[in-house]
Design a protein around this motif. Structure first.
Motif, short mmCIF file in Angstrom:
data_model
loop_
_atom_site.label_atom_id
_atom_site.label_comp_id
_atom_site.label_asym_id
_atom_site.label_seq_id
_atom_site.Cartn_x
_atom_site.Cartn_y
_atom_site.Cartn_z
N SER A 41 0.82 -1.22 0.00
CA SER A 41 0.00 0.00 0.00
C SER A 41 0.85 1.27 0.00
CB SER A 41 -0.95 0.01 1.21
OG SER A 41 -0.20 0.08 2.41
N GLN A 42 2.13 1.16 0.36
CA GLN A 42 3.03 2.31 0.36
C GLN A 42 3.61 2.60 -1.03
OE1 GLN A 42 5.34 0.41 3.71
NE2 GLN A 42 5.60 2.56 4.23
N ILE A 43 3.45 1.68 -1.96
CA ILE A 43 4.07 1.80 -3.28
C ILE A 43 3.04 2.35 -4.26
CG2 ILE A 43 5.21 0.55 -5.14
CD1 ILE A 43 5.93 -1.58 -2.97
N SER A 44 3.37 3.48 -4.89
CA SER A 44 2.42 4.06 -5.84
C SER A 44 2.65 3.59 -7.27
CB SER A 44 2.47 5.59 -5.78
OG SER A 44 3.75 6.07 -6.05
N SER A 45 3.90 3.23 -7.61
CA SER A 45 4.16 2.71 -8.96
C SER A 45 5.49 1.98 -8.99
CB SER A 45 4.17 3.84 -9.99
OG SER A 45 5.26 4.70 -9.77
N THR A 62 8.28 3.52 -6.55
CA THR A 62 7.96 4.92 -6.29
C THR A 62 7.00 4.99 -5.13
OG1 THR A 62 8.19 5.40 -8.65
CG2 THR A 62 7.04 7.03 -7.33
N LEU A 63 7.30 5.87 -4.18
CA LEU A 63 6.47 6.05 -3.00
C LEU A 63 5.74 7.37 -3.09
CD1 LEU A 63 9.08 4.91 -0.33
CD2 LEU A 63 7.50 3.52 -1.64
N PRO A 64 4.51 7.45 -2.58
CA PRO A 64 3.79 8.73 -2.60
C PRO A 64 4.61 9.81 -1.90
CG PRO A 64 2.34 6.96 -1.89
CD PRO A 64 3.72 6.40 -1.95
N ILE A 108 -0.53 -3.81 -6.52
CA ILE A 108 -0.78 -2.36 -6.44
C ILE A 108 -2.15 -2.04 -7.02
CG2 ILE A 108 -0.05 -0.11 -7.32
CD1 ILE A 108 2.87 -1.23 -7.16
N GLN A 111 -4.87 -2.81 -4.62
CA GLN A 111 -4.98 -1.81 -3.55
C GLN A 111 -5.87 -0.64 -3.97
OE1 GLN A 111 -3.56 -1.52 -0.32
NE2 GLN A 111 -3.16 -3.69 -0.58
N HIS A 112 -5.94 -0.36 -5.26
CA HIS A 112 -6.68 0.78 -5.75
C HIS A 112 -8.06 0.41 -6.30
CE1 HIS A 112 -3.27 3.37 -5.14
NE2 HIS A 112 -2.52 2.46 -5.70
#
Length: 156
Positions: A41-45, A62-64, A108, A111-112
Motif C-alpha cells: 500500500s506504500q508503493i504508488s508505482s 515509487t512512493l507517494p 498495487i 490496492q486501488h
C-alpha cells in the motif's frame, strides 16, 4: 514468495511486503547493510527499465510524496544504483525481475480497486408494514393503496 537477485541487491515480495536487501561491496557501499520493507500500500508505482545491449536494467519503487526527478537518458541506470528503492539487474537476471514486477503491478492495482460494499440487511415484513402505515397516516397512500401493498407483502 517471489525473489529476484540483482547487482548489489535483492528484492523479495511475499504478497504483502516488498523487502529490499543489499549484499556485497557495491550494495553496502551505496546503501549500507540491512533490509528495507515496504507494504504494498506504500508503493504508488513501479518504474522499469529493461537491460540494453551495453547497459543493465533496473526496477524502482515509487512512493507517494517521493521526489522523482527527470534525468537524462544515459544516466538513469547510474542514478538507480544510488536509489534505496531500486535494484539494478543484468539481462540474465531479467526474467526473475519481470515476474516480480508483474506480481507487484497486480498487488498495487488491487490496492486501488474499490471494495464492494456489504449487501444491505433484508428488510422485514413488519418494517415494511410500519412504513406503509406511516405513509397511510401522512395521507401519502390511500386506504386502498395501503391494502394492496399489505396484501402483496403478506403473500395475498
Amino acid at each position: 514468495m517471489i525473489q529476484a537477485s540483482g547487482q548489489g541487491g535483492q528484492m523479495a515480495f511475499d504478497g504483502q511486503y516488498v523487502s529490499i536487501t543489499r549484499e556485497g561491496f557495491l550494495g553496502r557501499a551505496t546503501h549500507g547493510r540491512g533490509e528495507k520493507r515496504l507494504h504494498v500500500s506504500q508503493i504508488s508505482s513501479v518504474q522499469w527499465k529493461p537491460p540494453g545491449m551495453m547497459t543493465n536494467g533496473f526496477i524502482q519503487l515509487t512512493l507517494p510524496g517521493g521526489a522523482e526527478r527527470q534525468v537524462s537518458k544515459g544516466s538513469r541506470t547510474l542514478d538507480a544504483t544510488k536509489d534505496e528503492n531500486s535494484v539494478v539487474f543484468t539481462k540474465k537476471q531479467q526474467p526473475e525481475f519481470e515476474q516480480l514486477r508483474a506480481a507487484l503491478d497486480q498487488a498495487i492495482a488491487a490496492q486501488h480497486t474499490p471494495q464492494h460494499a456489504a449487501p444491505a440487511a433484508p428488510v422485514s415484513v413488519a418494517d415494511e408494514l410500519a412504513k406503509l402505515g406511516a405513509l397511510l397516516q401522512q395521507g401519502i397512500l390511500t386506504q386502498q393503496e395501503f391494502d394492496q401493498h399489505k396484501a402483496r407483502l403478506l403473500g395475498g
